[in-house]
Scaffold this active site. Structure first.
Site, PDB file in Angstrom:
ATOM      1  NE  ARG A  27      -3.547  -0.026   2.434  1.00  0.00           N
ATOM      2  CZ  ARG A  27      -4.542   0.111   2.231  1.00  0.00           C
ATOM      3  NH1 ARG A  27      -5.264  -0.940   1.393  1.00  0.00           N
ATOM      4  NH2 ARG A  27      -5.561   1.041   2.087  1.00  0.00           N
ATOM      5  CD  GLU A 487      -3.302  -3.802 -17.881  1.00  0.00           C
ATOM      6  OE1 GLU A 487      -3.432  -2.738 -17.585  1.00  0.00           O
ATOM      7  OE2 GLU A 487      -2.753  -4.590 -16.958  1.00  0.00           O
ATOM      8  CE  LYS A 491       0.548  -4.201 -14.922  1.00  0.00           C
ATOM      9  NZ  LYS A 491      -0.948  -3.904 -15.014  1.00  0.00           N
ATOM     10  CD  GLU A 494       1.725  -0.974 -13.150  1.00  0.00           C
ATOM     11  OE1 GLU A 494       1.025  -1.891 -13.391  1.00  0.00           O
ATOM     12  OE2 GLU A 494       1.239   0.097 -12.324  1.00  0.00           O
TER      13      GLU A 494
HETATM   14  O1  M6R Z   1      -7.860  -1.160  -7.035  1.00  0.00           O
HETATM   15  P1  M6R Z   1      -8.234  -0.282  -8.384  1.00  0.00           P
HETATM   16  O2  M6R Z   1      -8.529  -1.492  -9.491  1.00  0.00           O
HETATM   17  O3  M6R Z   1      -9.431   0.371  -8.242  1.00  0.00           O
HETATM   18  O4  M6R Z   1      -6.744   0.342  -8.616  1.00  0.00           O
HETATM   19  C1  M6R Z   1      -6.793   1.132  -9.773  1.00  0.00           C
HETATM   20  C2  M6R Z   1      -5.451   1.345 -10.457  1.00  0.00           C
HETATM   21  O5  M6R Z   1      -4.954   2.280  -9.348  1.00  0.00           O
HETATM   22  C3  M6R Z   1      -4.819   0.266 -10.521  1.00  0.00           C
HETATM   23  O6  M6R Z   1      -5.097  -0.785 -11.715  1.00  0.00           O
HETATM   24  C4  M6R Z   1      -3.377   0.532 -10.923  1.00  0.00           C
HETATM   25  O7  M6R Z   1      -3.093   1.316 -12.417  1.00  0.00           O
HETATM   26  C5  M6R Z   1      -2.282  -0.635 -11.155  1.00  0.00           C
HETATM   27  N1  M6R Z   1      -0.977  -0.383 -10.573  1.00  0.00           N
HETATM   28  C6  M6R Z   1      -1.972  -1.109 -12.124  1.00  0.00           C
HETATM   29  O8  M6R Z   1      -1.129  -2.171 -12.512  1.00  0.00           O
END
Ligand code: M6R
Length: 614
Positions: A27, A487, A491, A494
């Protein structure tokens, strides 16, 4: 977005809190800290910049015995990630310590008022304002800690999940939440609290999910007490967790991300269980069956989400328009709330979120509800805010996703959207029984087909070595493969910090083609679908400009295989199911490139798994 954990009981407080912080580190990992009320009446606070392991080093040789404690792992919002800004924060008189996940929006006004009353501040955080406010109220009104917390929270604007302990009364933890998650674990003569249940899953399965604006009074040897901000007692609803410790371990894999990629045959099996029935002939989604009228009468669907979930949402548009023939709009939740949306009671808003806690998505849900829309949630975390705030919905059931880069949640979300599109398509008479049966048959086989795709692992690992030092990447796809391209690019960005762009392949000629040269690799998603011949042209265009091409093609392809530099072949599936299959090799490619670069794939810089601030 910050993880908080607390414990009161006869166990080893320090060990339980540190282990809990490690589980919550996904987190946020800018800094970590711990506050312990010792049996001798002292309150000991230790903090350290960086990961939880730094805090553990820092704590070596320190006084760690305790009766009660709280701890925090931070994703910085107000103030840089320094030791000073790390939580727990404590009142100037050293009496109370507090950890916080969220943002106090009116902190400046409160801070100025407290400074006028003689308070001094030592950090740049909004959290220190809250702890000083609580202690100021407690002293001024000569009231209990819980009263002071309640009065302070009545003055606060913003989001919070907090846990507070007091040196002069070390037998309790006061906790509260608004728009940031907090769950309490009830053990035998002990209580746990945390941002999610992962820190205490091996100790108890009995949990209470705190509701917005609820305050918990947690005292050893006494039943849990819940109050609202008006000081009225609220019911304590205990639910049983559906989580096991093995889901939280790496199970022999070097990283959670790789484990989660390889788990996908199983997670997809769990996702479709009980939803594709009659030997694969029928699709049955309770959320649709229970709300037939809403889905029958809907004039439009708006899907809101962020990040990877937004990419799944975009696939949802293709799926729902194809099979259910309803117009679909896809919005970034963070923009939707500020776009003055036009909605009414014949609109369905679908909110997609792995964590179920994303602040922007929750805000979008709120607006949609206020405007009379029917709101349907697609989430992973059972008991999280989004399933509780929506009218109905579907869990993706892929188990805890710990790696910050979403993988198995994405394929789970796309699977649920596929089932939703089939169910709504059948309901509205736009999809034939034969087509439902044909797709149902393939869906039943998806877990084994993903298993098959995972056999590309060694080939992709080898391929990744060639491209580790590329500075930019293009990801191209058309139709169902366009969101997959987005997507794939996300990936890579990030976890490896390589610049990557996802594009609809045909848009390339309108600009991005200028970027292509021998230094710019393109990943082209080109399964055998109705756009195949068109994407062959796009591959030619890249090759004509000396660009190298990694192509994802259907097994047996010869045309692209002859012109691309590298091909990764996938089993043949109907067009609408290709995204689940084609996204898997892209997950592996980004994983190995990041590993080759020595990056921490499970905890990429600046990111956090659950974004509970705006
Ligand atoms: O928990 P959520 O699906 O709402 O989160 C949304 C984004 O923060 C999340 O998908 C983020 O983009 C990830 N790091 C992608 O891998």
């Amino acid at each position: 977005m910050c993880g908080i954990v607390g414990y009161i009981g006869d166990g080893n407080v320090y060990d339980i809190l540190i282990k809990g912080l490690h589980r919550l580190e996904y987190r946020g990992y800018d800094s970590a800290g711990i506050a312990l009320c010792a049996p001798d009446g002292s309150l000991n606070i230790y903090k350290s910049c960086g990961k939880v392991s730094n805090l553990e080093q820092h704590c070596k040789g320190k006084k760690l015995d305790a009766k009660v404690g709280i701890a925090h792992t931070r994703w910085a919002t107000h103030g840089e990630p320094t030791d000073n800004n790390a939580h727990p924060h404590y009142s100037e008189d050293g009496n109370i310590a507090l950890v916080h996940n969220g943002t106090i929006e009116n902190y400046k006004v409160l801070k100025d008022a407290l400074i006028e009353h003689g308070c001094t501040f030592h950090s740049e955080t909004d959290t220190e304002v809250l702890v000083e406010l609580i202690e100021y109220i407690r002293l001024k009104n000569n009231c209990s800690l819980v009263d002071a917390v309640r009065q302070a929270l009545n003055e606060v604007v913003g989001a919070y999940a907090i846990a507070v302990i007091e040196k002069s009364n070390p037998d309790q933890i006061i906790a509260a939440r608004k728009s940031s998650p907090l769950v309490i674990g009830i053990g035998k003569d002990e209580f746990f609290l945390a941002s999610d249940a992962t820190p205490f899953v091996e100790y108890t399965q009995n949990v209470v999910y705190l509701k917005d604006e609820e305050i918990a009074v947690i005292k050893k040897g006494e039943p849990l007490k819940l109050l609202n901000l008006e000081n009225e007692e609220a019911d304590v609803n205990i639910t049983e967790l559906q989580m096991s410790i093995s889901q939280l371990e790496k199970g022999g894999f070097p990283h959670f991300m790789l484990k989660e990629i390889f788990e996908q045959p199983d997670t997809l099996r769990d996702c479709i269980r009980g939803r594709v029935i009659d030997g694969g002939k029928r699709v049955c989604l309770t959320g649709v069956l229970d709300n037939k009228e809403k889905f029958l009468n809907a004039k439009r669907i708006v899907i809101v989400a962020c990040g990877t979930s937004w990419h799944a949402a975009l696939l949802g548009k293709y799926l729902l328009q194809d099979m259910a023939r309803i117009p679909v709009e896809v919005e970034y939740a963070s923009e939707f709330r500020y776009s003055n949306p036009v909605l009414d009671d014949r609109d369905i808003v679908i909110a997609i979120s792995q964590s179920g806690e994303t602040a922007d998505t929750l805000a979008a849900i709120q607006i949609a509800k206020e405007m009379g829309a029917f709101v349907y949630g697609i989430s992973n975390v059972v008991g999280s805010s989004i399933p509780r705030e929506t009218h109905s919905g579907t869990y993706i059931h892929v188990g805890p996703e710990i790696g910050v880069a979403s993988t198995k949640a994405f394929t789970g979300q796309v699977m649920v959207l596929t089932l939703l599109a089939i169910a709504v398509g059948r309901l509205r008479g736009n999809l034939s029984e034969e087509e439902e049966e044909r797709l149902g048959g393939y869906i039943s086989r998806i877990p084994e087909l993903v298993e098959d795709v995972l056999k590309l692992n060694d080939k992709i690992k080898h391929l990744s070595l060639i491209y580790t030092y590329a500075r930019n990447f293009l990801y191209l796809g058309r139709g169902y493969s366009y969101p997959v391209a987005l997507e794939g690019a996300l990936k890579l960005k990030e976890i490896s910090y390589i610049h990557a762009e996802g594009y609809p392949a045909a848009e390339m000629k309108h600009g991005p083609i200028a970027l292509i040269d021998a230094e710019m690799p393109s990943v082209i998603i080109a399964p055998n679908d109705h756009l195949y011949e068109k994407i062959v042209n796009n591959v030619q265009q890249v090759k004509a400009r000396q660009g190298s091409v990694i192509a994802i093609v259907t097994r047996g392809d010869t045309e692209i295989a002859n012109i691309a530099d590298h091909v990764l072949d996938i089993p043949e599936v109907p067009e609408c199911l290709t995204p689940i299959i084609t996204s898997v090799p892209l997950q592996l490619l980004s994983y190995y490139i990041a590993i080759n670069k020595g990056k921490n794939v499970d905890m990429p810089r600046n990111l956090a798994k659950s974004v509970t601030v705006e």
